[in-house]
Design an enzyme around this catalytic site. Structure first.
Site, PDB file in Angstrom:
ATOM      1  N   ASP A 177       0.719  -1.318   0.001  1.00 30.46           N
ATOM      2  CA  ASP A 177       0.052   0.049   0.170  1.00 30.46           C
ATOM      3  C   ASP A 177       0.596   1.165   0.027  1.00 30.46           C
ATOM      4  O   ASP A 177       0.729   2.178   0.865  1.00 30.46           O
ATOM      5  CB  ASP A 177      -1.130   0.036   1.162  1.00 30.46           C
ATOM      6  CG  ASP A 177      -1.878  -1.104   1.470  1.00 30.46           C
ATOM      7  OD1 ASP A 177      -2.045  -1.907   0.383  1.00 30.46           O
ATOM      8  OD2 ASP A 177      -1.968  -1.617   2.647  1.00 30.46           O
ATOM      9  N   GLU A 216     -11.425  -0.073  -3.610  1.00 29.64           N
ATOM     10  CA  GLU A 216     -10.803   0.568  -2.331  1.00 29.64           C
ATOM     11  C   GLU A 216      -9.790   1.338  -2.723  1.00 29.64           C
ATOM     12  O   GLU A 216      -9.548   1.846  -3.903  1.00 29.64           O
ATOM     13  CB  GLU A 216     -10.588  -0.717  -1.399  1.00 29.64           C
ATOM     14  CG  GLU A 216      -9.601  -1.750  -1.878  1.00 29.64           C
ATOM     15  CD  GLU A 216      -9.369  -2.790  -0.761  1.00 29.64           C
ATOM     16  OE1 GLU A 216      -9.929  -2.827   0.290  1.00 29.64           O
ATOM     17  OE2 GLU A 216      -8.463  -3.633  -1.246  1.00 29.64           O
TER      18      GLU A 216
HETATM   19  O1  FUB Z   1      -3.126  -3.439   3.338  1.00 30.14           O
HETATM   20  C1  FUB Z   1      -4.392  -3.981   3.833  1.00 30.14           C
HETATM   21  C2  FUB Z   1      -5.506  -3.606   2.762  1.00 30.14           C
HETATM   22  O2  FUB Z   1      -5.366  -4.589   1.525  1.00 30.14           O
HETATM   23  C3  FUB Z   1      -5.578  -2.291   2.283  1.00 30.14           C
HETATM   24  O3  FUB Z   1      -6.044  -1.363   2.983  1.00 30.14           O
HETATM   25  C4  FUB Z   1      -6.098  -2.612   0.863  1.00 30.14           C
HETATM   26  O4  FUB Z   1      -6.428  -1.359   0.173  1.00 30.14           O
HETATM   27  C5  FUB Z   1      -5.378  -3.759   0.442  1.00 30.14           C
HETATM   28  O5  FUB Z   1      -4.321  -3.378  -0.127  1.00 30.14           O
END
Ligand code: FUB
Length: 439
Positions: free
Chosen positions: A26, A200
């Protein structure tokens, strides 16, 4: 919080993944004071006592920085779950963060689980504030009121208005107050995005009057990076296309950010290079990004080679190749039990070759080339520049042996400048190469 500063590898980190001392995911990249700072999540392995086995497990955040996108510094831990008053200290859910500068302060936004479930049953978002991009960061005593979800991202618009974006299946946005710590408007759902499949990880930026809302979306089986555009930060947005296709090897998540640095745009994203069998242990990558004249984003094809030049006098990790022969060449971990040791190139026979672009030889001819190699029955390899039929730089005889050895050979030809390096096997027996370095 720790003030540890660690120079990663010292050099030759111009490849993917570009952080190899721990798992990272991320990546939000920002330019502060002429340096690129990367704020990633920090994946660790869950155990029965720590987190949930088989799931994401994250207890803290490090920040990394670089002046040249090649040499990276790990500034150590900046925020950790058991030192934020409102965070459930054993939640191991410090997911994707962001950081932004305003009026000389640095605001680090992070999503995680509150200990008080009357605040929220799931994730919410908190802020930690610092005077410098690498901290020390001081967490606020409470999370931001009114935010339910993960993956915070902040845009400060040209008029000074700041916006917070986040996700929870859909993507949401609200204005922030000038203090950057509280919402200034009711959250809205950015509703013009695809309705089917999880969305997301929003990352919003403005370029030449166009607001780009970029986001991972599960159109098929796993996440791919997509984008939509608008003429205003809160939309309405029009879906435009795909920035990066789904991972061909099945890493379920992708999460990204993008920025211009020294007149070139870059895409930061993640893959599970150091953990191919478990996609909740990820590693951050970086590739160049290009815009079409009409503002469209050109699709990025992920590379191992990454960005930037590699100094010929540093270790050239051929396994982060630009091209590999379709027969007689493979990449493997040096030590499968410890992926953090990195990879090797295995040339099985005289069909095998590997090409590594962007080697900066400079003006002065190197005298010798050194290879860290291993060949059980001995082997001969040739090094050329600019293609399989380019000038022969050196021919190296690798004595037989079952241990790694550093073998030298004189450099026969030299052309100043930056070249692709091609290394090929000339014998029918296998040879393994860890790295190549000119002296
Ligand atoms: O790293 C945990 C979660 O996985 C993140 O918050 C999302 O965007 C995905 O990458």
């Amino acid at each position: 919080m720790s003030g540890l500063v660690l120079l990663l590898g010292g050099a030759a980190q111009a490849q993917n993944p570009f952080i190899t001392n721990q798992f990272t995911a991320d990546p939000t990249a920002r330019v502060f004071n002429g340096r690129v700072y990367v704020y990633p999540s920090h994946d660790i392995l869950a155990t029965p006592e720590r987190g949930k086995v088989g799931w994401f497990c994250m207890e803290d955040y490090h920040v990394f920085s670089s002046a040249n996108l090649t040499d990276w510094t790990d500034h150590g831990v900046i925020v950790t779950q058991n030192q934020v008053p409102w965070v459930k200290p054993d939640s191991y859910s410090m997911w994707a963060p962001d950081c932004i500068a305003r009026n000389g302060k640095y605001y680090f936004y992070f999503p995680t689980t509150p200990r008080d479930t009357t605040i929220n049953k799931g994730f919410t978002v908190g802020v930690a504030v610092a005077d410098k991009p690498a901290g020390p960061f001081v967490p606020q005593p409470q999370p931001i009121k009114g935010v339910r979800g993960i993956d915070p991202n902040v845009l400060i618009d040209k008029d000074g208005q700041a916006y917070l974006y986040w996700s929870q299946g859909n993507i949401y946005a609200a204005k922030l107050k000038p203090n950057m710590l509280e919402l200034a408007s009711e959250p809205v759902t950015l509703g013009e995005l695809p309705t089917k499949g999880l969305k997301e990880g929003p990352f919003v930026f403005e370029r030449q009057g166009i607001y780009y809302l970029t986001y991972p979306h599960v159109e098929n089986k796993t996440e791919r990076l997509e984008y939509a555009t608008s003429t205003s930060p809160l939309g309405p947005f029009t879906v435009k296309g795909v920035i990066m296709d789904e991972s061909p090897t099945g890493c379920w998540t992708n999460h990204h950010s993008m920025l211009p640095f020294n007149n070139q745009w870059y895409l930061f994203y993640h893959h599970n290079d150091l953990s191919p069998a478990f996609d909740k242990s990820r590693s951050v990558r970086l590739d160049s990004l290009f815009f079409e004249p009409d503002g469209a984003i050109r699709k990025v094809v992920p590379t191992l080679r990454g960005v930037g030049l590699t100094d010929a006098r540093q270790k050239i990790q051929l396994d982060r190749y630009s091209r590999l022969s379709s027969r007689g060449a493979a990449i493997a971990f040096l030590d499968p039990a410890n992926p953090f040791q990195g990879w090797k190139t295995v040339l099985a026979d005289n069909q095998g070759w590997v090409q590594y672009n962007g080697v900066a030889f400079g003006k002065q001819a190197p005298k010798t080339v050194m290879l860290r190699v291993q060949a059980a029955t001995g082997a001969t390899v040739q090094l050329r520049t600019d293609g399989a039929t380019g000038p022969l730089l050196a021919q190296v005889t690798v004595p037989k042996g079952s241990q790694w050895q550093e073998v030298k050979a004189p450099v026969a030809a030299f052309k100043p400048g930056t070249h692709a390096l091609v290394v090929s096997a000339k014998t029918s027996t296998p040879v393994e190469i860890d790295w190549v370095k000119f002296e």
